[in-house]
Motif scaffolding. Structure first.
Motif, PDB file in Angstrom:
ATOM      1  N   GLU A 266     -13.952  -6.632  -4.192  1.00 54.92           N
ATOM      2  CA  GLU A 266     -13.769  -7.999  -3.681  1.00 54.92           C
ATOM      3  C   GLU A 266     -15.107  -8.567  -3.202  1.00 54.92           C
ATOM      4  OE1 GLU A 266     -10.457  -8.444  -0.926  1.00 54.92           O
ATOM      5  OE2 GLU A 266     -11.456 -10.124   0.069  1.00 54.92           O
ATOM      6  N   LEU A 267     -15.895  -7.752  -2.519  1.00 53.38           N
ATOM      7  CA  LEU A 267     -17.194  -8.211  -2.011  1.00 53.38           C
ATOM      8  C   LEU A 267     -18.131  -8.568  -3.168  1.00 53.38           C
ATOM      9  CD1 LEU A 267     -17.591  -5.586   0.852  1.00 53.38           C
ATOM     10  CD2 LEU A 267     -17.310  -8.056   1.168  1.00 53.38           C
ATOM     11  N   ASN A 268     -18.105  -7.747  -4.203  1.00 44.49           N
ATOM     12  CA  ASN A 268     -18.946  -8.064  -5.366  1.00 44.49           C
ATOM     13  C   ASN A 268     -18.514  -9.376  -6.020  1.00 44.49           C
ATOM     14  OD1 ASN A 268     -21.083  -6.205  -5.665  1.00 44.49           O
ATOM     15  ND2 ASN A 268     -19.658  -4.598  -6.332  1.00 44.49           N
ATOM     16  N   GLU A 269     -17.206  -9.576  -6.107  1.00 45.03           N
ATOM     17  CA  GLU A 269     -16.714 -10.838  -6.680  1.00 45.03           C
ATOM     18  C   GLU A 269     -17.149 -12.035  -5.840  1.00 45.03           C
ATOM     19  OE1 GLU A 269     -12.506 -10.314  -7.029  1.00 45.03           O
ATOM     20  OE2 GLU A 269     -12.714  -8.751  -8.554  1.00 45.03           O
ATOM     21  N   LEU A 270     -17.267 -11.832  -4.537  1.00 45.79           N
ATOM     22  CA  LEU A 270     -17.680 -12.916  -3.637  1.00 45.79           C
ATOM     23  C   LEU A 270     -19.205 -13.030  -3.537  1.00 45.79           C
ATOM     24  CD1 LEU A 270     -15.089 -12.285  -0.763  1.00 45.79           C
ATOM     25  CD2 LEU A 270     -15.137 -14.252  -2.321  1.00 45.79           C
TER      26      LEU A 270
ATOM     27  N   ALA B 155      -9.880  10.151   4.094  1.00 47.86           N
ATOM     28  CA  ALA B 155      -9.480  10.222   2.688  1.00 47.86           C
ATOM     29  C   ALA B 155      -8.489   9.120   2.324  1.00 47.86           C
ATOM     30  CB  ALA B 155      -8.881  11.591   2.389  1.00 47.86           C
ATOM     31  N   GLN B 156      -7.644   8.743   3.285  1.00 45.58           N
ATOM     32  CA  GLN B 156      -6.641   7.699   3.041  1.00 45.58           C
ATOM     33  C   GLN B 156      -7.282   6.329   2.816  1.00 45.58           C
ATOM     34  OE1 GLN B 156      -4.178   9.221   6.625  1.00 45.58           O
ATOM     35  NE2 GLN B 156      -2.952   7.633   5.655  1.00 45.58           N
ATOM     36  N   LEU B 157      -8.491   6.151   3.320  1.00 42.91           N
ATOM     37  CA  LEU B 157      -9.122   4.821   3.253  1.00 42.91           C
ATOM     38  C   LEU B 157      -9.835   4.565   1.930  1.00 42.91           C
ATOM     39  CD1 LEU B 157     -10.687   4.736   6.842  1.00 42.91           C
ATOM     40  CD2 LEU B 157      -8.623   3.551   6.078  1.00 42.91           C
ATOM     41  N   GLU B 158     -10.075   5.623   1.154  1.00 40.79           N
ATOM     42  CA  GLU B 158     -10.956   5.500  -0.016  1.00 40.79           C
ATOM     43  C   GLU B 158     -10.495   4.406  -0.985  1.00 40.79           C
ATOM     44  OE1 GLU B 158     -11.720   9.146  -2.079  1.00 40.79           O
ATOM     45  OE2 GLU B 158     -12.983   8.166  -3.580  1.00 40.79           O
ATOM     46  N   LYS B 159      -9.211   4.443  -1.341  1.00 43.98           N
ATOM     47  CA  LYS B 159      -8.718   3.497  -2.356  1.00 43.98           C
ATOM     48  C   LYS B 159      -8.973   2.053  -1.936  1.00 43.98           C
ATOM     49  CE  LYS B 159      -4.372   2.033  -4.426  1.00 43.98           C
ATOM     50  NZ  LYS B 159      -2.922   2.147  -4.282  1.00 43.98           N
ATOM     51  N   ASN B 160      -8.624   1.710  -0.712  1.00 43.46           N
ATOM     52  CA  ASN B 160      -8.772   0.312  -0.286  1.00 43.46           C
ATOM     53  C   ASN B 160     -10.219  -0.039   0.063  1.00 43.46           C
ATOM     54  OD1 ASN B 160      -6.153  -0.669  -0.700  1.00 43.46           O
ATOM     55  ND2 ASN B 160      -5.446   0.426   1.130  1.00 43.46           N
ATOM     56  N   ALA B 161     -11.009   0.943   0.458  1.00 40.24           N
ATOM     57  CA  ALA B 161     -12.435   0.659   0.670  1.00 40.24           C
ATOM     58  C   ALA B 161     -13.095   0.290  -0.658  1.00 40.24           C
ATOM     59  CB  ALA B 161     -13.123   1.875   1.294  1.00 40.24           C
ATOM     60  N   LYS B 162     -12.700   0.997  -1.717  1.00 39.11           N
ATOM     61  CA  LYS B 162     -13.255   0.679  -3.043  1.00 39.11           C
ATOM     62  C   LYS B 162     -12.736  -0.665  -3.538  1.00 39.11           C
ATOM     63  CE  LYS B 162     -14.438   5.338  -4.498  1.00 39.11           C
ATOM     64  NZ  LYS B 162     -14.185   6.476  -5.386  1.00 39.11           N
TER      65      LYS B 162
ATOM     66  N   ASN C 114      -0.817   4.032  11.040  1.00 42.49           N
ATOM     67  CA  ASN C 114      -1.517   4.853  10.042  1.00 42.49           C
ATOM     68  C   ASN C 114      -2.043   3.971   8.902  1.00 42.49           C
ATOM     69  OD1 ASN C 114       0.874   4.072   8.989  1.00 42.49           O
ATOM     70  ND2 ASN C 114       1.419   6.068   8.109  1.00 42.49           N
ATOM     71  N   SER C 115      -2.345   2.729   9.200  1.00 41.81           N
ATOM     72  CA  SER C 115      -2.706   1.767   8.158  1.00 41.81           C
ATOM     73  C   SER C 115      -3.942   2.201   7.378  1.00 41.81           C
ATOM     74  CB  SER C 115      -2.975   0.395   8.794  1.00 41.81           C
ATOM     75  OG  SER C 115      -3.488  -0.497   7.824  1.00 41.81           O
ATOM     76  N   ASP C 116      -3.846   2.143   6.044  1.00 45.56           N
ATOM     77  CA  ASP C 116      -5.028   2.423   5.214  1.00 45.56           C
ATOM     78  C   ASP C 116      -5.542   1.137   4.568  1.00 45.56           C
ATOM     79  OD1 ASP C 116      -3.163   1.845   3.310  1.00 45.56           O
ATOM     80  OD2 ASP C 116      -3.227   3.778   2.297  1.00 45.56           O
ATOM     81  N   ASP C 117      -4.956   0.013   4.916  1.00 41.58           N
ATOM     82  CA  ASP C 117      -5.361  -1.261   4.312  1.00 41.58           C
ATOM     83  C   ASP C 117      -6.309  -1.998   5.252  1.00 41.58           C
ATOM     84  OD1 ASP C 117      -5.493  -3.170   2.384  1.00 41.58           O
ATOM     85  OD2 ASP C 117      -3.361  -3.662   2.395  1.00 41.58           O
ATOM     86  N   TYR C 118      -6.905  -3.045   4.734  1.00 37.79           N
ATOM     87  CA  TYR C 118      -7.807  -3.838   5.569  1.00 37.79           C
ATOM     88  C   TYR C 118      -7.261  -5.239   5.771  1.00 37.79           C
ATOM     89  CZ  TYR C 118      -9.509  -5.527   0.982  1.00 37.79           C
ATOM     90  OH  TYR C 118      -9.597  -6.054  -0.274  1.00 37.79           O
TER      91      TYR C 118
END
Lengths: 153, 229
Positions: free
Chosen positions: A139-143, A127-134, A58-62
């Motif tokens: 992170e992408l913007n920082e890179l 819905a579970q993915l929202e926090k880590n997608a944001k 049920n991982s919500d992390d990447y």
């Protein structure tokens, strides 16, 4: 095969009835010349590095795959049995086309292929993915990545 | 998953989704999407065919430059690898009495594929394939899961074992480099191999279990829809 009328009934019912969130405030970033695009890939195949812990069901992390990560280090750890795995077994670029992206950077089609690419577990509820997608977006913007290609399985 | 595109796009990053299920793209409406007519699991299409794969990637990324509003575009070319390969033959092995014996007989084909590709997709269970085959044989013969590692439940271990065993058989089928279609490979696995026949049988047995976790394992996580009895 991904045409609905070619799917077996059980699978067709599953994909047709899958809960799909909608967005009333859908964002749309202005068009960008392709040769200015610095591109990262996001797969939802539940990819893992060979020596890392397994992806929980049920991982919500990447997970991140930086430039030290070779195709031979990447495994699919998705919980679903209902998608083809023969293509990935033969050629990792069918799922995470980081070599192809490098080709497009080398021939000048895009500005840059990102050093790091990413994977979520697509079976996890949206819905579970929202926090880590944001968090990944930050992170992408920082890179300094300005373009993402998403690849569901 | 197209919803992720929304959250990434909200941060000012251009996104494009390469998706295989059009109704989901139409419902979620990501900013830009390329629908591909490929089997689920291969968003870039045919393996070992960088020409077609690059066409897909170029068309998808092209939407970043051309789309002025949300769009779903179609990729028109079918997967050439969906057509069965005339020259392919399944690995030539005799009928076996255990999956461990079958794995041993397939080893030469599996190794051919590993050498030619310099990689293997086997490995999620982090356990030698022969031990996974012996685990499968034990579960099939005793109709009961078995704990072989302390750090992982027997149910999860069995699911990972099945993933690795299937990947091993897939690579054995690819080992003679004749580029079979996925249907040819799965036909062989599910209809002709001992592993495939016993997985289908085990699914039915597990589904009859009073333990919901076991019945769920049987119902959802062993046999794909297409090969269920």
């Amino acid at each position: 095969m991904a045409r609905l009328n070619e799917m077996v009934e059980g699978l067709r019912t599953t994909v047709e009835t899958l809960d799909c969130p909608t967005f009333s405030d859908a964002a749309f970033t202005s068009a960008r010349p392709l040769n200015e695009c610095r591109v990262a890939l996001i797969s939802t195949a539940g990819l893992m590095r060979r020596n890392d812990d397994n992806v929980p069901g049920n991982s919500d992390d990447y997970r991140s795959f930086d430039k030290t990560c070779q195709n031979r280090d990447i495994l699919i750890n998705h919980i679903s049995v209902n998608f083809d795995r023969t293509a990935f077994a033969e050629d990792a670029n069918t799922v995470l086309p980081k070599d192809l992206l490098k080709t497009l950077a080398e021939d000048g089609t895009i500005a840059k292929a990102a050093d790091t690419h990413y994977s979520f577990l697509g079976a996890t509820g949206a819905a579970q993915l929202e926090k880590n997608a944001k968090r990944l977006a930050e992170e992408l913007n920082e890179l300094n990545i300005n373009t993402v290609c998403l690849l569901p399985v | 998953m197209s919803v992720i595109a929304h959250w990434i796009e909200q941060a000012g990053i251009n996104t494009v989704v390469i998706g295989s299920i059009k109704p989901q793209l139409e419902k979620i409406k990501p900013p830009r999407a390329l629908w591909v007519p490929f089997e689920l699991g291969r968003p870039l299409g045919p393996p070992s065919n960088p020409e077609v794969q690059l066409q897909v990637l170029r068309q998808a990324l092209g939407l970043i430059e051309t789309a002025q509003q949300a769009i779903i575009e179609d990729f028109e070319t079918d997967d050439p690898r969906a057509t069965p390969a005339k020259v392919w033959n399944a690995p030539g092995i005799d009928a076996m009495t255990t999956v461990a014996e079958e794995c041993a007989a397939l080893k030469v084909y599996y190794q051919q594929q590993c050498v030619s590709q310099s990689r293997t997709s086997v490995g999620v269970a982090k356990t030698p394939i022969i031990e996974l085959a012996e685990l499968f044989d034990h579960v099939y013969q005793h109709n009961k899961l078995k704990e072989i590692r302390e750090d992982i439940s027997s149910r999860l271990m069995f699911r990972l074992a099945l993933d690795d065993l299937k990947a091993y058989y897939i690579e054995a089928a690819l080992g003679n480099n004749k580029q079979p279609s996925s249907v040819q490979i799965y036909d062989w696995i599910w209809k002709d191999t001992l592993l495939g026949k016993q997985m289908r049988e085990l699914r039915k047995r597990f589904m009859e279990s009073d333990d919901k976790k076991i019945s769920d394992l049987g119902a959802k996580f062993i046999v794909p829809h297409q090969w269920r009895d």
